[in-house]
Design a protein around this motif. Structure first.
Motif, mmCIF file in Angstrom:
data_model
loop_
_atom_site.group_PDB
_atom_site.id
_atom_site.type_symbol
_atom_site.label_atom_id
_atom_site.label_comp_id
_atom_site.label_asym_id
_atom_site.label_seq_id
_atom_site.Cartn_x
_atom_site.Cartn_y
_atom_site.Cartn_z
ATOM 1 N N ILE A 17 0.899 -1.129 0.199
ATOM 2 C CA ILE A 17 0.049 0.017 0.103
ATOM 3 C C ILE A 17 0.937 0.972 0.023
ATOM 4 N N PRO A 18 0.645 2.049 -0.858
ATOM 5 C CA PRO A 18 1.465 3.366 -1.118
ATOM 6 C C PRO A 18 1.077 4.206 0.171
ATOM 7 N N VAL A 19 2.309 4.987 0.774
ATOM 8 C CA VAL A 19 2.190 5.583 1.929
ATOM 9 C C VAL A 19 3.071 6.988 1.461
ATOM 10 N N THR A 20 3.061 8.119 2.274
ATOM 11 C CA THR A 20 3.695 9.219 1.978
ATOM 12 C C THR A 20 4.345 9.715 3.364
ATOM 13 N N VAL A 21 5.607 9.965 3.377
ATOM 14 C CA VAL A 21 6.385 10.411 4.442
ATOM 15 C C VAL A 21 6.502 11.940 4.306
ATOM 16 N N HIS A 22 5.946 12.560 5.110
ATOM 17 C CA HIS A 22 5.954 14.120 4.996
ATOM 18 C C HIS A 22 7.260 14.953 5.809
ATOM 19 N N PHE A 23 7.447 15.844 5.279
ATOM 20 C CA PHE A 23 8.533 16.937 6.125
ATOM 21 C C PHE A 23 8.476 16.828 7.688
ATOM 22 N N ASP A 24 7.092 16.953 8.087
ATOM 23 C CA ASP A 24 6.838 16.944 9.724
ATOM 24 C C ASP A 24 6.956 15.644 10.411
ATOM 25 N N ASP A 25 7.023 14.500 9.543
ATOM 26 C CA ASP A 25 7.197 13.148 9.977
ATOM 27 C C ASP A 25 8.721 13.001 10.568
#
Length: 152
Positions: A17-25
């Motif tokens: 499943i695609p996920v996104t890591v954001h800068f604030d993570d």
């Protein structure tokens, strides 16, 4: 000319499943914060179950199979995630019991080839009124069986 999507290797079990890591993570060192790894797995599971019509909107009485509690969580960290962007979570079921299950997860590169962390989580399905263990629905069990790592 169009760009072709990268080939994702076939998984012998489970789903990617695609996920996104954001800068604030990321933490102060620029690494994905250790608490975010299981959060990424939780978001991926929510997406997968949403595909099967199993969602939680805050109403425990109507939640059905989404009414559950975590009994145990184990995470092993293999390599740091050092930048925001596209990643994936490989999800599968290790065990599907009458009222509980154990699922496995791997936070990995978007194509599934590099592993950053892996772990397991044990869930117990709850009756919304008594908060006692309750059986999974047949609809949930059918969807879950397709995710079992070993179908013996």
């Amino acid at each position: 000319m169009t760009a072709e999507a990268p080939l994702v290797p076939a998984l012998p079990y489970g789903r990617l499943i695609p996920v996104t890591v954001h800068f604030d993570d990321l933490d102060a060192l620029g690494l994905l914060h250790n608490a975010r790894y299981p959060l990424m797995a939780e978001r991926a599971w929510a997406e997968l179950w949403r595909e099967h019509g199993i969602t939680f909107d805050g109403d425990w009485a109507a939640a059905g199979d989404a009414c559950h509690a975590v009994r145990e969580l184990r995470v092993s960290y293999e390599a740091p995630v050092t930048r925001p962007g596209a990643y994936a979570v490989h999800l599968w079921l290790e065990r599907l019991g009458t009222t509980g299950l154990t699922y496995g997860f791997r936070l990995c590169s978007a194509d599934g080839t590099e592993t950053y962390a892996h772990g397991t989580r044990v869930l117990v399905r709850l009756d919304a009124h008594t908060l006692r263990p309750a059986p999974w629905s047949e609809r949930f069990r059918v969807a879950g069986r397709a995710l079992l790592r070993s179908r013996d």
